[in-house]
Design an enzyme around this catalytic site. Structure first.
Site, short mmCIF file in Angstrom:
data_model
loop_
_atom_site.label_atom_id
_atom_site.label_comp_id
_atom_site.label_asym_id
_atom_site.label_seq_id
_atom_site.Cartn_x
_atom_site.Cartn_y
_atom_site.Cartn_z
N GLY A 296 4.52 -10.16 4.63
CA GLY A 296 5.67 -10.05 5.89
C GLY A 296 4.76 -10.71 6.38
N GLY B 178 10.57 -3.25 5.29
CA GLY B 178 10.28 -3.95 5.59
C GLY B 178 9.64 -3.99 4.09
N HIS B 179 9.46 -3.83 3.22
CA HIS B 179 8.85 -3.70 2.54
C HIS B 179 10.54 -3.97 1.24
CE1 HIS B 179 5.25 -0.64 2.86
NE2 HIS B 179 4.87 -1.16 3.20
N MET C 52 0.87 -1.47 0.39
CA MET C 52 0.23 0.43 0.49
C MET C 52 1.45 1.19 -0.13
SD MET C 52 -3.66 -0.90 1.65
CE MET C 52 -2.65 -0.45 3.34
N ALA D 274 3.85 3.80 0.45
CA ALA D 274 4.71 4.04 1.73
C ALA D 274 5.73 4.02 2.31
CB ALA D 274 3.58 4.95 2.89
P1 AMP Z 1 1.65 -2.79 3.42
O1 AMP Z 1 2.20 -1.88 2.69
O2 AMP Z 1 1.52 -2.85 5.31
O3 AMP Z 1 0.11 -3.52 2.78
O4 AMP Z 1 2.45 -3.76 3.40
C1 AMP Z 1 3.06 -4.81 2.23
C2 AMP Z 1 3.44 -5.93 2.66
O5 AMP Z 1 4.45 -5.52 2.94
C3 AMP Z 1 3.38 -7.03 3.96
O6 AMP Z 1 3.19 -8.23 2.57
C4 AMP Z 1 3.65 -6.28 4.98
O7 AMP Z 1 3.34 -8.22 6.00
C5 AMP Z 1 5.04 -6.48 4.65
N1 AMP Z 1 5.26 -5.49 5.35
C6 AMP Z 1 4.79 -4.81 6.43
N2 AMP Z 1 5.86 -4.67 7.24
C7 AMP Z 1 6.56 -4.89 7.83
C8 AMP Z 1 7.89 -5.31 8.89
N3 AMP Z 1 8.15 -4.69 9.20
N4 AMP Z 1 8.74 -6.39 8.23
C9 AMP Z 1 7.94 -7.53 7.17
N5 AMP Z 1 7.42 -7.17 5.84
C10 AMP Z 1 6.79 -6.00 6.54
#
Ligand code: AMP
Length: 285
Positions: A149, A36-37, A30, A32
């Site tokens: 993640g 982690g990404h 999503m 930002a």
């Molecule tokens: P999001 O943009 O929050 O929807 O996350 C996109 C992907 O990045 C999802 O698979 C999350 O689980 C992963 N993700 C978000 N934060 C982390 C993190 N701190 N460590 C590893 N993967 C992450």
């Protein structure tokens, strides 16, 4: 790096890629973007995949309108980061592309307890939105490998169920949580914390670590009480702290027999920002 906003243009591009028999790795986000990404993207690239990253803030998975409105959307710096990482394709669809008028269908996936405990209980409708968008994205991108993640442990289990039930021919790789230097799990929502709260939020990781250390010496009831007492500390307010079977996310009232992996999972409010985290517990000795 290619940037596509239209589904059909992306699909013709990926047809070409598949003709050259490259495997497609997919990282849905999503935006930002943080480390982690970055770790998901690096894994996909290191495994030799032609790597597609989507950036789409999916409105249907937000159960809280204010959270959706405040969600950060720094698109140009995200694109720079993805370019630096060496991503092959970015998919940046509009709401009209993802939800063309009249098409709000949600695949009927029997989620069982995944659809009503933990995150599902506190965020009604959230996983319906996740299933809806992931089904669409998987049909569009048709990846060979999907990288997610385990910070969002329940989401990984839900998407695994979607892949099984809908028979997508795609492997799902769940990757470890990347943390800030004080242990706070990286999250796009951390941007909304004040500097002080962001430092203090190390408390969540500290609490999980203490639970890990005391795991063999105390009962679940004692560990939970200690964790909730510790997290119940201004400006924090815990929503839940539970022990679950790591794969199934089934809540465990007492320590299980055998060597099944157990994780502690928690959601904690810090002011108006909701943070989630988890940690795998030591295995039975
Ligand atoms: P999001 O943009 O929050 O929807 O996350 C996109 C992907 O990045 C999802 O698979 C999350 O689980 C992963 N993700 C978000 N934060 C982390 C993190 N701190 N460590 C590893 N993967 C992450």
């Amino acid at each position: 790096m290619f940037l596509y906003k239209s589904i059909s243009a992306l699909q013709s591009h990926l047809e070409e890629v598949r003709r050259k028999s490259k495997t497609v790795g997919f990282v849905p986000t999503m935006g930002a973007l943080h480390d982690g990404h970055g770790s998901l993207v690096a894994h996909s690239l290191n495994e030799g995949n032609y790597t597609v990253v989507s950036i789409y803030v999916n409105p249907t998975q937000f159960n809280d309108a204010a959270d959706l409105e405040k969600y950060p959307r720094p698109v140009s710096s995200d694109l720079e980061k993805l370019y630096e990482l060496g991503v092959d394709v970015v998919f940046l669809p509009s709401d009209e592309q993802m939800y063309p008028k009249g098409d709000e269908s949600i695949p009927d996936i029997p989620l069982g307890h995944l659809g009503d405990t933990l995150e599902a209980a506190y965020r009604p409708g959230h996983f319906e939105g996740v299933v809806q968008i992931m089904d669409r994205l998987l049909r569009i991108v048709r990846p060979d490998v999907l990288y997610m993640g385990i910070k969002d442990l329940q989401q990984v289990a839900v998407v695994r169920k979607l892949i099984e039930e809908s028979k997508f021919s795609c492997d799902l790789v769940g990757l470890p949580i990347i943390r800030e230097s004080n242990g706070l799990a990286r999250s796009s929502r951390n941007e909304r914390l004040s500097d002080d709260d962001r430092k203090e939020a190390a408390l969540i990781f500290e609490t999980l670590k203490d639970t890990w250390r005391n795991y063999h010496d105390l009962s679940y009831q004692e560990l939970k009480q200690a964790a909730l007492d510790r997290l119940n500390h201004q400006p924090f307010q815990p929503e839940y702290f539970e022990f679950v079977q790591t794969d199934s996310l089934e809540i465990l009232p007492t320590k299980p027999e055998g060597k099944k992996s157990v994780s502690a999972v928690t959601a904690v409010w810090c002011g108006d920002v909701r943070l989630i985290d988890n940690m795998e517990m030591p295995s039975a000795s």
